[in-house]
Design an enzyme around this catalytic site. Structure first.
Site, mmCIF file in Angstrom:
data_model
loop_
_atom_site.group_PDB
_atom_site.id
_atom_site.type_symbol
_atom_site.label_atom_id
_atom_site.label_comp_id
_atom_site.label_asym_id
_atom_site.label_seq_id
_atom_site.Cartn_x
_atom_site.Cartn_y
_atom_site.Cartn_z
ATOM 1 C CB ALA A 88 -0.910 -0.008 1.229
ATOM 2 C CD GLU A 111 0.441 -6.328 5.031
ATOM 3 O OE1 GLU A 111 -0.188 -6.176 3.967
ATOM 4 O OE2 GLU A 111 1.097 -7.374 5.290
ATOM 5 N N GLY A 167 -0.425 -5.312 0.159
ATOM 6 C CA GLY A 167 -1.591 -5.178 -0.702
ATOM 7 C C GLY A 167 -1.374 -5.747 -2.087
ATOM 8 C CD GLU A 195 -3.707 -7.747 2.023
ATOM 9 O OE1 GLU A 195 -4.333 -8.056 3.056
ATOM 10 O OE2 GLU A 195 -3.281 -6.589 1.805
#
Length: 256
Positions: A64, A130, A107, A110
């Site tokens: 992210a 993360e 992300g 993901e």
């Protein structure tokens, strides 16, 4: 307006490229544009299969956009809900192939996990780091990764935040195939073109049965399979496929 993604369409295959240099991070703008683009591709009758990758050779998506985190409203969440967008990508009724052409972290992993098939170039680094920020995977990683690698390995990857290389990801089932650096797009195009020659009527039902049916008790899943098979059997494509087999010719599907 789409500025950080570009889309190329050819012979039933759409290639979506994330272009947010230098590492193609998942900003709010990229999330919005993914929603727009995949919404358009779902409605595009000329597109049968979809390739998703990152621009350049460094990253599919390196997580992210952390610079946006201080502005995030803890109560309201993000401006656009990432889960909603990722669910849309996961359930689009067309086969999707992610090409992991470098760092695929946070992300990025993901997002890749929402695709049906993943091809990794051999220099890719894949993980959910993360925890190193005092956070947890918040775009589906805690739910999708364990369904692929099992809860114990998923916990290890998320607890440590350490990435795995492409070969290890292949052994774990995170990726379907590993290819040399720079050859991911070509491998994906070859597969996507093969899928684009199949009937979307069949492909979409197969995808739905795996995505939805696998979460049901076996008896309910089998009943769902029976119903979708019967629905498919009366389509024009099914009739064409059977006729072509009997007549010993290649079927010409119209996706109807």
């Amino acid at each position: 307006m789409v500025e950080l993604l570009y889309v190329n369409k050819s012979n039933g295959v759409a290639t979506v490229v994330i272009k947010n240099p230098p590492m193609n991070v998942l900003s709010q703008q990229v999330t919005k544009e993914l929603d727009i683009v995949f919404g358009q591709l779902e409605e595009d009758n000329e597109v049968i299969s979809i390739i998703l990758t990152g621009d350049g050779e460094k990253a599919f998506m390196a997580g992210a956009d952390i610079k946006e985190f201080p502005e995030r409203d803890a109560e309201k969440g993000d401006e656009i809900d990432t889960h909603t967008v990722f669910n849309r990508i996961e359930n689009i009724p067309k086969p999707t192939i992610a090409v992991l052409n470098g760092f695929t972290l946070g992300g990025g992993l993901e997002l890749a996990l929402t695709c049906d098939i993943r091809i990794a170039e051999n220099h890719a680094k894949i993980g959910l780091p993360e925890v190193n920020l005092g956070l947890l995977p918040g775009a589906g990683g805690t739910q999708r990764l364990p369904r692929i690698v099992g809860s114990s390995k998923a916990k290890e990857m998320m607890f440590t935040g350490s990435p795995v290389d492409a070969e290890e990801a292949h052994k774990l089932g995170i990726v379907n195939k590993v290819v040399p650096k720079g050859e991911g797009r070509e491998a994906a195009e070859k597969l996507a073109n093969k899928l684009a020659n199949q009937s979307l009527q069949a492909l979409s039902r197969i995808k739905r049965l795996v995505n939805v049916g696998s979460e049901l008790p076996l008896e309910e899943g089998l009943e769902m399979e029976k119903q979708l098979f019967n629905d498919l059997f009366v389509t024009e494509d099914a009739k064409e496929g059977v006729s072509a087999f009997i007549e010993k010719r290649k079927p010409v599907f119209t996706h109807k």
